[in-house]
Design a protein around this motif. Structure first.
Motif, PDB file in Angstrom:
ATOM      1  N   GLY A 273      12.882 -19.635   1.240  1.00 47.60           N
ATOM      2  CA  GLY A 273      12.566 -20.848   1.992  1.00 47.60           C
ATOM      3  C   GLY A 273      11.742 -20.551   3.235  1.00 47.60           C
ATOM      4  O   GLY A 273      10.746 -21.233   3.509  1.00 47.60           O
ATOM      5  N   ILE A 274      12.121 -19.501   3.968  1.00 44.82           N
ATOM      6  CA  ILE A 274      11.383 -19.132   5.188  1.00 44.82           C
ATOM      7  C   ILE A 274       9.927 -18.825   4.878  1.00 44.82           C
ATOM      8  O   ILE A 274       9.011 -19.276   5.567  1.00 44.82           O
ATOM      9  CB  ILE A 274      12.061 -17.926   5.874  1.00 44.82           C
ATOM     10  N   GLN A 275       9.693 -18.062   3.799  1.00 41.57           N
ATOM     11  CA  GLN A 275       8.313 -17.691   3.516  1.00 41.57           C
ATOM     12  C   GLN A 275       7.530 -18.824   2.825  1.00 41.57           C
ATOM     13  O   GLN A 275       6.316 -18.732   2.680  1.00 41.57           O
ATOM     14  CB  GLN A 275       8.258 -16.400   2.707  1.00 41.57           C
ATOM     15  N   ASN A 276       8.223 -19.883   2.412  1.00 40.86           N
ATOM     16  CA  ASN A 276       7.512 -21.044   1.855  1.00 40.86           C
ATOM     17  C   ASN A 276       6.797 -21.845   2.943  1.00 40.86           C
ATOM     18  O   ASN A 276       5.849 -22.577   2.651  1.00 40.86           O
ATOM     19  CB  ASN A 276       8.491 -21.968   1.127  1.00 40.86           C
ATOM     20  N   PHE A 277       7.273 -21.728   4.179  1.00 38.19           N
ATOM     21  CA  PHE A 277       6.671 -22.495   5.271  1.00 38.19           C
ATOM     22  C   PHE A 277       5.161 -22.236   5.385  1.00 38.19           C
ATOM     23  O   PHE A 277       4.364 -23.189   5.365  1.00 38.19           O
ATOM     24  CB  PHE A 277       7.381 -22.186   6.586  1.00 38.19           C
ATOM     25  N   PRO A 278       4.721 -20.968   5.504  1.00 38.50           N
ATOM     26  CA  PRO A 278       3.279 -20.748   5.620  1.00 38.50           C
ATOM     27  C   PRO A 278       2.507 -21.125   4.365  1.00 38.50           C
ATOM     28  O   PRO A 278       1.316 -21.453   4.448  1.00 38.50           O
ATOM     29  CB  PRO A 278       3.166 -19.240   5.901  1.00 38.50           C
ATOM     30  N   GLU A 279       3.161 -21.097   3.203  1.00 41.40           N
ATOM     31  CA  GLU A 279       2.463 -21.467   1.977  1.00 41.40           C
ATOM     32  C   GLU A 279       2.113 -22.954   1.980  1.00 41.40           C
ATOM     33  O   GLU A 279       1.035 -23.352   1.542  1.00 41.40           O
ATOM     34  CB  GLU A 279       3.300 -21.099   0.753  1.00 41.40           C
ATOM     35  N   GLY A 280       3.039 -23.778   2.479  1.00 41.32           N
ATOM     36  CA  GLY A 280       2.739 -25.210   2.588  1.00 41.32           C
ATOM     37  C   GLY A 280       1.601 -25.460   3.555  1.00 41.32           C
ATOM     38  O   GLY A 280       0.703 -26.268   3.306  1.00 41.32           O
ATOM     39  N   THR A 281       1.617 -24.732   4.685  1.00 41.55           N
ATOM     40  CA  THR A 281       0.551 -24.857   5.685  1.00 41.55           C
ATOM     41  C   THR A 281      -0.788 -24.404   5.123  1.00 41.55           C
ATOM     42  O   THR A 281      -1.832 -25.013   5.397  1.00 41.55           O
ATOM     43  CB  THR A 281       0.889 -24.013   6.930  1.00 41.55           C
ATOM     44  N   ALA A 282      -0.763 -23.340   4.308  1.00 42.24           N
ATOM     45  CA  ALA A 282      -1.996 -22.773   3.754  1.00 42.24           C
ATOM     46  C   ALA A 282      -2.700 -23.730   2.804  1.00 42.24           C
ATOM     47  O   ALA A 282      -3.898 -23.576   2.542  1.00 42.24           O
ATOM     48  CB  ALA A 282      -1.691 -21.465   3.027  1.00 42.24           C
ATOM     49  N   VAL A 283      -1.973 -24.726   2.292  1.00 41.69           N
ATOM     50  CA  VAL A 283      -2.604 -25.736   1.429  1.00 41.69           C
ATOM     51  C   VAL A 283      -3.033 -26.949   2.245  1.00 41.69           C
ATOM     52  O   VAL A 283      -4.167 -27.417   2.142  1.00 41.69           O
ATOM     53  CB  VAL A 283      -1.638 -26.188   0.310  1.00 41.69           C
ATOM     54  N   SER A 284      -2.137 -27.481   3.074  1.00 40.24           N
ATOM     55  CA  SER A 284      -2.403 -28.757   3.726  1.00 40.24           C
ATOM     56  C   SER A 284      -3.497 -28.676   4.793  1.00 40.24           C
ATOM     57  O   SER A 284      -4.347 -29.570   4.887  1.00 40.24           O
ATOM     58  CB  SER A 284      -1.119 -29.314   4.341  1.00 40.24           C
ATOM     59  N   VAL A 285      -3.500 -27.617   5.604  1.00 39.67           N
ATOM     60  CA  VAL A 285      -4.466 -27.532   6.704  1.00 39.67           C
ATOM     61  C   VAL A 285      -5.906 -27.416   6.214  1.00 39.67           C
ATOM     62  O   VAL A 285      -6.788 -28.133   6.715  1.00 39.67           O
ATOM     63  CB  VAL A 285      -4.089 -26.386   7.667  1.00 39.67           C
ATOM     64  N   PRO A 286      -6.218 -26.552   5.228  1.00 40.99           N
ATOM     65  CA  PRO A 286      -7.598 -26.521   4.723  1.00 40.99           C
ATOM     66  C   PRO A 286      -8.062 -27.863   4.164  1.00 40.99           C
ATOM     67  O   PRO A 286      -9.225 -28.243   4.329  1.00 40.99           O
ATOM     68  CB  PRO A 286      -7.550 -25.452   3.626  1.00 40.99           C
ATOM     69  N   LEU A 287      -7.153 -28.592   3.519  1.00 34.96           N
ATOM     70  CA  LEU A 287      -7.525 -29.896   2.970  1.00 34.96           C
ATOM     71  C   LEU A 287      -7.821 -30.894   4.093  1.00 34.96           C
ATOM     72  O   LEU A 287      -8.756 -31.692   3.996  1.00 34.96           O
ATOM     73  CB  LEU A 287      -6.395 -30.435   2.082  1.00 34.96           C
ATOM     74  N   ARG A 288      -7.029 -30.835   5.162  1.00 36.01           N
ATOM     75  CA  ARG A 288      -7.277 -31.705   6.319  1.00 36.01           C
ATOM     76  C   ARG A 288      -8.625 -31.380   6.955  1.00 36.01           C
ATOM     77  O   ARG A 288      -9.382 -32.275   7.341  1.00 36.01           O
ATOM     78  CB  ARG A 288      -6.145 -31.505   7.338  1.00 36.01           C
ATOM     79  N   ARG A 289      -8.933 -30.087   7.036  1.00 31.47           N
ATOM     80  CA  ARG A 289     -10.195 -29.660   7.620  1.00 31.47           C
ATOM     81  C   ARG A 289     -11.384 -30.136   6.782  1.00 31.47           C
ATOM     82  O   ARG A 289     -12.464 -30.364   7.299  1.00 31.47           O
ATOM     83  CB  ARG A 289     -10.195 -28.133   7.726  1.00 31.47           C
ATOM     84  N   GLU A 290     -11.155 -30.303   5.493  1.00 32.82           N
ATOM     85  CA  GLU A 290     -12.234 -30.749   4.607  1.00 32.82           C
ATOM     86  C   GLU A 290     -12.389 -32.259   4.582  1.00 32.82           C
ATOM     87  O   GLU A 290     -13.252 -32.786   3.873  1.00 32.82           O
ATOM     88  CB  GLU A 290     -11.987 -30.225   3.192  1.00 32.82           C
ATOM     89  N   GLY A 291     -11.552 -32.981   5.328  1.00 31.91           N
ATOM     90  CA  GLY A 291     -11.764 -34.416   5.459  1.00 31.91           C
ATOM     91  C   GLY A 291     -10.694 -35.307   4.866  1.00 31.91           C
ATOM     92  O   GLY A 291     -10.755 -36.526   5.012  1.00 31.91           O
ATOM     93  N   LEU A 292      -9.684 -34.741   4.196  1.00 31.38           N
ATOM     94  CA  LEU A 292      -8.618 -35.576   3.662  1.00 31.38           C
ATOM     95  C   LEU A 292      -7.745 -36.079   4.806  1.00 31.38           C
ATOM     96  O   LEU A 292      -7.669 -35.468   5.867  1.00 31.38           O
ATOM     97  CB  LEU A 292      -7.759 -34.783   2.673  1.00 31.38           C
ATOM     98  N   SER A 293      -7.081 -37.206   4.593  1.00 34.83           N
ATOM     99  CA  SER A 293      -6.206 -37.763   5.622  1.00 34.83           C
ATOM    100  C   SER A 293      -4.991 -36.863   5.799  1.00 34.83           C
ATOM    101  O   SER A 293      -4.625 -36.100   4.892  1.00 34.83           O
ATOM    102  CB  SER A 293      -5.733 -39.161   5.207  1.00 34.83           C
ATOM    103  N   PRO A 294      -4.329 -36.918   6.978  1.00 35.93           N
ATOM    104  CA  PRO A 294      -3.118 -36.107   7.182  1.00 35.93           C
ATOM    105  C   PRO A 294      -2.062 -36.344   6.107  1.00 35.93           C
ATOM    106  O   PRO A 294      -1.442 -35.393   5.624  1.00 35.93           O
ATOM    107  CB  PRO A 294      -2.623 -36.548   8.558  1.00 35.93           C
ATOM    108  N   MET A 295      -1.840 -37.620   5.728  1.00 34.06           N
ATOM    109  CA  MET A 295      -0.816 -37.917   4.731  1.00 34.06           C
ATOM    110  C   MET A 295      -1.168 -37.329   3.369  1.00 34.06           C
ATOM    111  O   MET A 295      -0.323 -36.735   2.683  1.00 34.06           O
ATOM    112  CB  MET A 295      -0.621 -39.435   4.609  1.00 34.06           C
ATOM    113  N   LYS A 296      -2.439 -37.468   2.981  1.00 34.28           N
ATOM    114  CA  LYS A 296      -2.854 -36.941   1.684  1.00 34.28           C
ATOM    115  C   LYS A 296      -2.777 -35.418   1.676  1.00 34.28           C
ATOM    116  O   LYS A 296      -2.343 -34.808   0.695  1.00 34.28           O
ATOM    117  CB  LYS A 296      -4.280 -37.402   1.367  1.00 34.28           C
TER     118      LYS A 296
END
Length: 271
Positions: free
Chosen positions: A167-190
């Motif tokens: 569980g602890i090491q899953n935290f950065p994995e979730g971040t590694a997906v969501s942040v690049p997508l946000r940077r590419e223009g997707l909404s925070p929720m998406k």
């Protein structure tokens, strides 16, 4: 109180709840996107290294060592199930890696791996992290299944320690997906929804792993080693190369050492 209630549950239900916990940590990591559009790359590489260290330590203390001990108790040379299961886990993940379309963060869509497809970049990014989560969920499920099979080398505390470490090491994995997508223009929720979706496979793999070993107890040492081999494949194929991609190898290695130490401490202290 909670531990007594949890201990009284069926092992499959224990595995389901434990992997829901690991999935929630993935979602928590993906939730970073609501506060930051970007995350410092050095920090992210350190966290990816940390994840690699957790997985390496878990592969030995929580999976391979019990597999060897169980095999010897069953009258089989301890190294045979460990080696066979370990290599089969790597072969399985290699096959999934080869055929499942996926894209690693930071790469152009043209560098997607697996079968060629017209799927969106966001879906390919989610599938890349989903690859990591299959063996993680399987490992947690098999650990709880081993406890349910009443094997002397398996303990509930050890299975819980493994779930906490994953569980602890899953935290950065979730971040590694969501942040690049946000940077590419997707909404925070998406971006968040895509990030947490990568962890949904863990409860599925966890339940299947626990059910399989309860139904087929003789395969348990092989199943434990299989999960270990699959996790080590992910570490060598995905996590370490990705954490070194931007030249932050020293930070990533420090993260790996710390992650290994944390998971080793959890397993030895609780297991």
């Amino acid at each position: 109180m909670f531990l007594e209630w949890f201990q009284g549950l069926n092992p499959v239900m224990q595995a389901l709840l434990a992997t829901i916990f690991t999935w929630l940590l993935t979602a928590l990591g993906a939730g970073v996107v609501f506060f930051f559009k970007e995350v410092n790359r050095k920090f992210l590489d350190g966290m990816l290294g940390f994840a690699a260290g957790v997985m390496i330590a878990a592969s030995f203390w929580s999976l391979l060592a019990p597999a060897i001990e169980m095999s010897e108790n069953l009258g089989v040379p301890g190294w045979i199930p460990a080696v066979v299961g370990f290599l089969l886990g790597g072969v399985f993940l290699r096959a999934v890696d080869r055929y499942l379309p996926h894209l690693h963060p930071g790469l152009a869509k043209g560098k997607a791996e697996g079968i060629k497809t017209s799927w969106e970049r966001s879906v390919l990014l989610v599938l890349a992290v989903t690859l990591h989560n299959i063996p993680e969920g399987l490992a947690v499920g098999v650990a709880f299944g081993a406890v349910g099979a009443n094997l002397p080398s398996a303990s509930l505390a050890g299975a819980i320690a493994l779930a906490i470490g994953i569980g602890i090491q899953n935290f950065p994995e979730g971040t590694a997906v969501s942040v690049p997508l946000r940077r590419e223009g997707l909404s925070p929720m998406k971006s968040f929804m895509y990030g947490q979706a990568s962890g949904i496979v863990e409860p599925i793999a966890g339940v299947l792993g626990a059910a399989a070993v309860l139904l087929m107890r003789p395969i348990l040492p092989y199943a434990l080693a299989f999960a270990a081999g699959a996790m080590i494949f992910v570490v060598g194929e995905e996590l370490i190369p990705e954490s070194h991609q931007e030249g932050n190898s020293h930070i990533a290695t420090a993260g790996l050492m710390l992650g290994f130490a944390v998971m080793m401490s959890l397993d030895v202290a609780l297991g």
